[in-house]
Scaffold this motif. Sequence first.
Motif, PDB file in Angstrom:
ATOM      1  N   VAL A 160       0.957  -1.048  -0.161  1.00 46.96           N
ATOM      2  CA  VAL A 160      -0.053  -0.022   0.042  1.00 46.96           C
ATOM      3  C   VAL A 160       0.971   1.210   0.079  1.00 46.96           C
ATOM      4  CG1 VAL A 160      -1.670   1.530   1.133  1.00 46.96           C
ATOM      5  CG2 VAL A 160      -2.011  -1.046   1.133  1.00 46.96           C
ATOM      6  N   GLU A 161       0.667   2.146  -0.835  1.00 46.33           N
ATOM      7  CA  GLU A 161       1.538   3.248  -1.198  1.00 46.33           C
ATOM      8  C   GLU A 161       0.838   4.597  -0.498  1.00 46.33           C
ATOM      9  OE1 GLU A 161       3.767   5.780  -4.689  1.00 46.33           O
ATOM     10  OE2 GLU A 161       2.360   4.398  -5.004  1.00 46.33           O
ATOM     11  N   PHE A 162       1.304   5.156   0.551  1.00 48.08           N
ATOM     12  CA  PHE A 162       0.807   6.415   0.985  1.00 48.08           C
ATOM     13  C   PHE A 162       1.449   7.518   0.244  1.00 48.08           C
ATOM     14  CE2 PHE A 162       0.222   3.078   4.099  1.00 48.08           C
ATOM     15  CZ  PHE A 162      -1.074   3.236   4.513  1.00 48.08           C
ATOM     16  N   ARG A 163       0.764   8.448  -0.305  1.00 50.53           N
ATOM     17  CA  ARG A 163       1.056   9.514  -1.051  1.00 50.53           C
ATOM     18  C   ARG A 163       0.792  10.922  -0.819  1.00 50.53           C
ATOM     19  NH1 ARG A 163       2.425   7.830  -6.438  1.00 50.53           N
ATOM     20  NH2 ARG A 163       1.508   9.867  -7.076  1.00 50.53           N
ATOM     21  N   ILE A 164       0.203  11.113   0.532  1.00 50.92           N
ATOM     22  CA  ILE A 164      -0.594  12.265   0.698  1.00 50.92           C
ATOM     23  C   ILE A 164       0.469  13.409   1.325  1.00 50.92           C
ATOM     24  CG2 ILE A 164      -1.022  11.513   3.199  1.00 50.92           C
ATOM     25  CD1 ILE A 164      -3.764  13.107   2.938  1.00 50.92           C
ATOM     26  N   CYS A 165       1.626  12.781   1.827  1.00 54.84           N
ATOM     27  CA  CYS A 165       2.351  13.792   2.637  1.00 54.84           C
ATOM     28  C   CYS A 165       3.546  14.681   1.850  1.00 54.84           C
ATOM     29  CB  CYS A 165       3.102  12.976   3.525  1.00 54.84           C
ATOM     30  SG  CYS A 165       2.414  12.373   4.889  1.00 54.84           S
ATOM     31  N   ASP A 166       3.573  15.954   2.352  1.00 53.21           N
ATOM     32  CA  ASP A 166       4.541  16.802   1.806  1.00 53.21           C
ATOM     33  C   ASP A 166       5.918  16.128   2.346  1.00 53.21           C
ATOM     34  OD1 ASP A 166       2.713  18.641   1.205  1.00 53.21           O
ATOM     35  OD2 ASP A 166       3.404  20.319   2.865  1.00 53.21           O
ATOM     36  N   VAL A 167       6.969  16.395   1.529  1.00 48.17           N
ATOM     37  CA  VAL A 167       8.344  16.040   1.990  1.00 48.17           C
ATOM     38  C   VAL A 167       8.721  16.726   3.123  1.00 48.17           C
ATOM     39  CG1 VAL A 167       9.613  17.416   0.326  1.00 48.17           C
ATOM     40  CG2 VAL A 167      10.579  15.190   1.083  1.00 48.17           C
ATOM     41  N   PRO A 168       9.309  16.008   4.256  1.00 46.10           N
ATOM     42  CA  PRO A 168       9.543  16.683   5.451  1.00 46.10           C
ATOM     43  C   PRO A 168      10.884  17.336   5.461  1.00 46.10           C
ATOM     44  CG  PRO A 168       8.754  14.530   5.816  1.00 46.10           C
ATOM     45  CD  PRO A 168       9.008  14.477   4.522  1.00 46.10           C
ATOM     46  N   LEU A 169      11.213  18.296   6.159  1.00 45.34           N
ATOM     47  CA  LEU A 169      12.489  18.922   6.212  1.00 45.34           C
ATOM     48  C   LEU A 169      13.544  18.064   6.608  1.00 45.34           C
ATOM     49  CD1 LEU A 169      11.531  22.004   8.172  1.00 45.34           C
ATOM     50  CD2 LEU A 169      12.343  22.114   5.763  1.00 45.34           C
ATOM     51  N   THR A 170      13.478  17.039   7.727  1.00 51.58           N
ATOM     52  CA  THR A 170      14.462  16.249   7.682  1.00 51.58           C
ATOM     53  C   THR A 170      13.970  14.666   7.838  1.00 51.58           C
ATOM     54  OG1 THR A 170      13.546  16.071  10.288  1.00 51.58           O
ATOM     55  CG2 THR A 170      15.121  18.113   9.810  1.00 51.58           C
ATOM     56  N   VAL A 171      15.326  13.908   8.026  1.00 51.35           N
ATOM     57  CA  VAL A 171      15.110  12.491   7.921  1.00 51.35           C
ATOM     58  C   VAL A 171      14.298  11.862   9.045  1.00 51.35           C
ATOM     59  CG1 VAL A 171      16.463  10.287   7.984  1.00 51.35           C
ATOM     60  CG2 VAL A 171      17.458  12.332   6.701  1.00 51.35           C
ATOM     61  N   GLN A 172      14.587  12.419  10.358  1.00 53.87           N
ATOM     62  CA  GLN A 172      13.758  12.073  11.546  1.00 53.87           C
ATOM     63  C   GLN A 172      12.260  12.129  11.276  1.00 53.87           C
ATOM     64  OE1 GLN A 172      16.512  14.027  11.762  1.00 53.87           O
ATOM     65  NE2 GLN A 172      17.683  13.559  13.291  1.00 53.87           N
ATOM     66  N   GLU A 173      11.914  13.236  10.738  1.00 56.20           N
ATOM     67  CA  GLU A 173      10.336  13.296  10.505  1.00 56.20           C
ATOM     68  C   GLU A 173       9.705  12.326   9.674  1.00 56.20           C
ATOM     69  OE1 GLU A 173       9.269  17.935  10.130  1.00 56.20           O
ATOM     70  OE2 GLU A 173      11.396  17.587   9.915  1.00 56.20           O
TER      71      GLU A 173
END
Length: 370
Positions: free
Chosen positions: A232-245
């Motif tokens: 299942v591919e979740f595509r809703i998110c903005d790319v986050p600033l950091t890897v941890q996020e």
Amino acid sequence: MANINLSHFTLGIEEEYMVLDPVSRELKSHQQRIVTEGQKVIRDKVKAEMHQAVVEVGTDVCRNVDEAFKDVSNLRRTISHIAGDLGFWVGASGTHPFSHWESQLITDHARYKEILDILQDAARSNLIFGLHVHVGMESREMANHIANSTRYFLPHIYALSTNSPFWEGRNTGYKSYRTKVFDKFPRTGIPETFDTIEDYDNFIKLLVKTNCIDNAKKIWWDLRVHPFFNTVEFRICDVPLTVQETIAIAALFQGVCAKIYKLRLQNLNFIQYSRALINENKWRASRYGIDGLLIDFGKEEEINTRVLIYELLDFVDDVVDELGSRHAINYITKLMEEGTGADRQLKVFQQTNSLVNTVDYIHSQFLAGI
């Protein structure tokens, strides 16, 4: 119901990065040089995108969040190093604070020419940067069931990822303007449910047969049963600033999938809500991020978004240890204290009244914590 095997809930993460001019801080075409050089090191884990100021990366299949953290960190370091050698900066934000799409060059590729030919300015203006999280599934039937049930949680997790408050030099008033830009595409947004995987496959076949699409990858919903992988591919998110996020958000998607799976094995399910209702929450998440109110449809009342996210953390709590993701999930508490990428971008802008400084901040966060 002890000892349910959750090992098939693997992770795959794709991120889209912006290529920046270190002098002007504008988006800058790298003429695919970053991709060409990157492929010598990380092969097909780096790809071109439609706009020449975008670089897309994707991890291997990762067994757990720790492998995903290492892989994404390595991808960010590699791309940053190659970009630097070529005289560029890179950053991760859902939109660029002030560059205009009209001045951006398009990658010379048959697939992009075809999309441009069909979608015209909707495609040319689609200068946005997202995060896609693949969660492995034991079967396509289970993938369809989990996709149906996890739709409800999309706005909650999306709120945590909001990282695109600016568009073409303006403070849009949205925490995530990226989805407003992407809404111009067809076949986007929250999907309907499909009773069976055969219903989904028949839907795809109908669209192909009637020349709406030529393949299932032209389905750009906020989540989808992947047409080729068992995910299942979740595509809703903005790319986050950091890897941890990024890893915290991926861990939450993985946790929700594992929890729905666990309920299914107990002949239980999470209640399914209509696309129209979920869309109300998606809009609120886009506008206010984690600082607004979402609707609890069970109670039929507005609830503080942070409270609902804490409830979501409680909901997945009994699967995160087996998944090995508690430390990644725990980062969400810190994220809610410090604010999303959008909150932090807006804070820099309010303190300095400078979008150039905001770009500097985006760039400075790209390798933070790795």
